[in-house]
Design an enzyme around this catalytic site. Structure first.
Site, PDB file in Angstrom:
ATOM      1  N   SER A 141       0.847  -1.190   0.000  1.00 50.21           N
ATOM      2  CA  SER A 141       0.000   0.000   0.000  1.00 50.21           C
ATOM      3  C   SER A 141       0.881   1.237   0.000  1.00 50.21           C
ATOM      4  O   SER A 141       1.971   1.242   0.603  1.00 50.21           O
ATOM      5  CB  SER A 141      -0.897   0.023   1.237  1.00 50.21           C
ATOM      6  OG  SER A 141      -1.534   1.280   1.379  1.00 50.21           O
ATOM      7  N   TYR A 155      -2.778  -0.815   9.951  1.00 49.43           N
ATOM      8  CA  TYR A 155      -2.770  -1.346   8.586  1.00 49.43           C
ATOM      9  C   TYR A 155      -1.481  -0.962   7.874  1.00 49.43           C
ATOM     10  O   TYR A 155      -0.822  -1.807   7.242  1.00 49.43           O
ATOM     11  CB  TYR A 155      -3.976  -0.812   7.828  1.00 49.43           C
ATOM     12  CG  TYR A 155      -4.013  -1.150   6.360  1.00 49.43           C
ATOM     13  CD1 TYR A 155      -4.433  -2.400   5.918  1.00 49.43           C
ATOM     14  CD2 TYR A 155      -3.617  -0.205   5.405  1.00 49.43           C
ATOM     15  CE1 TYR A 155      -4.464  -2.704   4.567  1.00 49.43           C
ATOM     16  CE2 TYR A 155      -3.646  -0.503   4.053  1.00 49.43           C
ATOM     17  CZ  TYR A 155      -4.074  -1.749   3.640  1.00 49.43           C
ATOM     18  OH  TYR A 155      -4.101  -2.047   2.298  1.00 49.43           O
TER      19      TYR A 155
END
Length: 250
Positions: A141, A155
């Site tokens: 990400s 996350y």
């Protein structure tokens, strides 16, 4: 003949979103695709059907990640359909948008179990199945490299760990000609981001403003990057972090 004809791919979390886009693209390129799902068998079968309707070959395998024995269970299902692997895409992941003062220890443990521990042990148990010259592609990400969304801290931490895994694993598997890379999407239009993009006034415009290209990405655009790395054209790229955020990083 597609560029991946004769190869077998496994995409985790392939029943929807980015994972489905990747599975469908690899199928169009000729790979036989194992479509992994955690809970939604029906959605995984829809992905399989889409691949087959486009002239490809696929099968669904179910195993809930983040639980003890998840890697062994997934590979046991895989072995019922195939006798080896050429491409592994670790895409399955969960996220928490809760700020540090609110996230619980249980939530923290779960996001690391699915996003970090599962890929690690899937590779550990899958190494003997992965053929020389194969590919491992971990879906990271952009949040691993920017604090644009600090409430996603847990996350983002998991994706940072996954990037280190890609880097070091590339050295471990390099002698076998196996490449290992991370692909880092930005904001992608999926059901996960639908509340942010479509559920709030001006949500799409705010998301698009992050990108140098002035848009929101699609699963197909991430899949194109993965397909390059999975192909022979990507054979000299390994240990890399590939920015697929549309220029969203500062």
């Amino acid at each position: 003949m597609g560029v991946l004809t004769g190869r077998t791919a496994l995409v985790t979390g392939a029943s929807r979103g980015i994972g489905r886009g990747i599975a469908e693209r690899l199928g169009r390129d000729g790979a036989r695709v194992a479509v992994h799902y955690g809970r939604s068998e029906a959605a995984a079968k829809e992905t399989v059907a889409a691949i087959e309707e486009a002239g490809g070959s696929a099968f669904a395998i179910g195993a809930e990640l983040g639980r003890p024995g998840d890697a062994e269970a997934l590979w046991a299902e895989f072995d019922r359909h195939a006798d080896g692997l050429d491409i592994l895409v670790n895409n399955a992941g969960i996220g928490s948008a809760r700020p540090i003062k609110e996230i619980t220890e249980e939530e923290y443990d779960q996001v690391f179990a699915v996003n970090v521990k599962a890929p690690f042990f899937l590779v550990q148990h899958g190494i003997r199945r992965l053929r020389d010259g194969g590919r491992i592609i971990n879906i990271s990400s952009g949040l691993a490299r920017t604090a644009l969304m600090p409430d996603n801290i847990a996350y983002a931490m998991t994706k940072g760990a996954l990037d280190v895994f890609s880097r070091d694993l590339s050295k471990v598997l390099g002698p076998r000609g196996i490449t290992v890379n991370s692909v880092a999407p930005g904001i992608i239009d999926t059901d996960n981001t639908a509340p942010m993009l479509h559920g709030t006034e001006g949500g799409w415009a705010r998301a698009a403003a992050f990108s140098a290209l002035g848009g929101v990405g699609s699963p197909a655009e991430v899949a194109d990057v993965v397909a390059f790395l999975a192909s022979d054209a990507g054979r000299w790229v390994t240990g890399s972090w590939v920015d697929a955020t549309g220029g969203s990083l500062p």
